[in-house]
Design a protein around this motif. Structure first.
Motif, mmCIF file in Angstrom:
data_model
loop_
_atom_site.group_PDB
_atom_site.id
_atom_site.type_symbol
_atom_site.label_atom_id
_atom_site.label_comp_id
_atom_site.label_asym_id
_atom_site.label_seq_id
_atom_site.Cartn_x
_atom_site.Cartn_y
_atom_site.Cartn_z
ATOM 1 N N TRP A 1 0.840 -1.196 0.000
ATOM 2 C CA TRP A 1 0.000 0.000 0.000
ATOM 3 C C TRP A 1 0.876 1.246 0.000
ATOM 4 C CZ3 TRP A 1 0.123 2.845 4.721
ATOM 5 C CH2 TRP A 1 0.716 2.173 5.792
ATOM 6 N N TYR B 1 -2.805 4.573 11.163
ATOM 7 C CA TYR B 1 -3.732 3.698 10.457
ATOM 8 C C TYR B 1 -4.220 2.604 11.397
ATOM 9 C CZ TYR B 1 -1.385 5.550 6.264
ATOM 10 O OH TYR B 1 -0.847 6.357 5.294
ATOM 11 N N GLU C 1 -6.071 0.612 -0.534
ATOM 12 C CA GLU C 1 -5.310 1.749 -0.019
ATOM 13 C C GLU C 1 -5.973 2.245 1.263
ATOM 14 O OE1 GLU C 1 -2.424 3.052 -1.055
ATOM 15 O OE2 GLU C 1 -2.293 1.559 -2.640
ATOM 16 N N LYS D 1 -6.989 4.414 4.456
ATOM 17 C CA LYS D 1 -7.050 5.846 4.734
ATOM 18 C C LYS D 1 -6.551 6.076 6.155
ATOM 19 C CE LYS D 1 -10.156 9.777 4.389
ATOM 20 N NZ LYS D 1 -9.256 10.620 3.642
ATOM 21 N N GLU E 1 -3.411 12.317 10.629
ATOM 22 C CA GLU E 1 -2.060 12.693 10.233
ATOM 23 C C GLU E 1 -1.602 13.798 11.164
ATOM 24 O OE1 GLU E 1 -2.272 13.711 6.074
ATOM 25 O OE2 GLU E 1 -1.801 11.654 5.495
#
Length: 180
Positions: A45, A77, A87, A89, A93
């Motif tokens: 990923w 994650y 992928e 999300k 962050e």
């Protein structure tokens, strides 16, 4: 791994049970998940937090995977989402550091995530995972971190220690945790 990541392997981390190996290399931002027993890559990923993934850490309870990037971004994650395919999300962050992440670790209870960069003075932060926020009141401008080279939580997370570029080892008590 060497055939799929130009520049070799940059960082690796095992799952708490040792069954999975997460690895990243080169400048492509790809992270591979390997089944250790079968010796096969089960998923690849893209870590969208930067061009190059510089650090990977897995929480002791196995719930989270964190990646640090060359841009100073730390992405959080859910491990289940990463292993499931596709992928994933990022749950959050953290953009509190502006240079490459060089140290990344969870505490023993998976409540805290600490991250640092040795390339900028006082570039060290601690995030609380339940609220997904970085502690705003520590470290302060008066905390003598200098350039953090390494850090570690004690086994019970009662202490957090830092090693800096001056050769000092600083020890801080985390009062929330009773056991050292």
């Amino acid at each position: 791994m060497s055939r799929t990541c130009l520049g070799g392997c940059q960082c690796v981390a095992y799952s708490p049970d040792g069954a999975l190996l997460f690895a990243s290399g080169g400048g492509n931002g790809r992270v591979q998940v390997w089944d250790v027993r079968r010796r096969v890559c089960i998923h690849t990923w893209h870590d969208a937090s930067g061009v190059r993934t510089t650090r990977i850490a897995l929480s002791p309870d196995g719930r989270y995977v964190a990646t640090g990037s060359d841009a100073g971004v730390v992405a959080l994650y859910e491990t289940a989402a990463v292993v499931a395919g596709g992928e994933p999300k990022a749950l959050k962050e953290f953009m509190n550091v502006r240079t490459a992440i060089t140290a990344l670790a969870f505490n023993h209870s998976s409540e805290l995530l600490a991250f640092a960069s040795k390339y900028a003075k006082a570039s060290m932060r601690v995030a609380h995972l339940a609220t997904r926020r970085v502690y705003p009141n520590w470290p302060t401008s008066k905390t003598p971190l200098k350039y953090v080279q390494s850090f570690a939580f004690s086994p019970g997370s009662g202490y957090l220690s830092f090693g800096n570029d001056k050769g000092a080892a600083l020890l801080y008590r985390l009062n929330h945790f009773e056991a050292a």
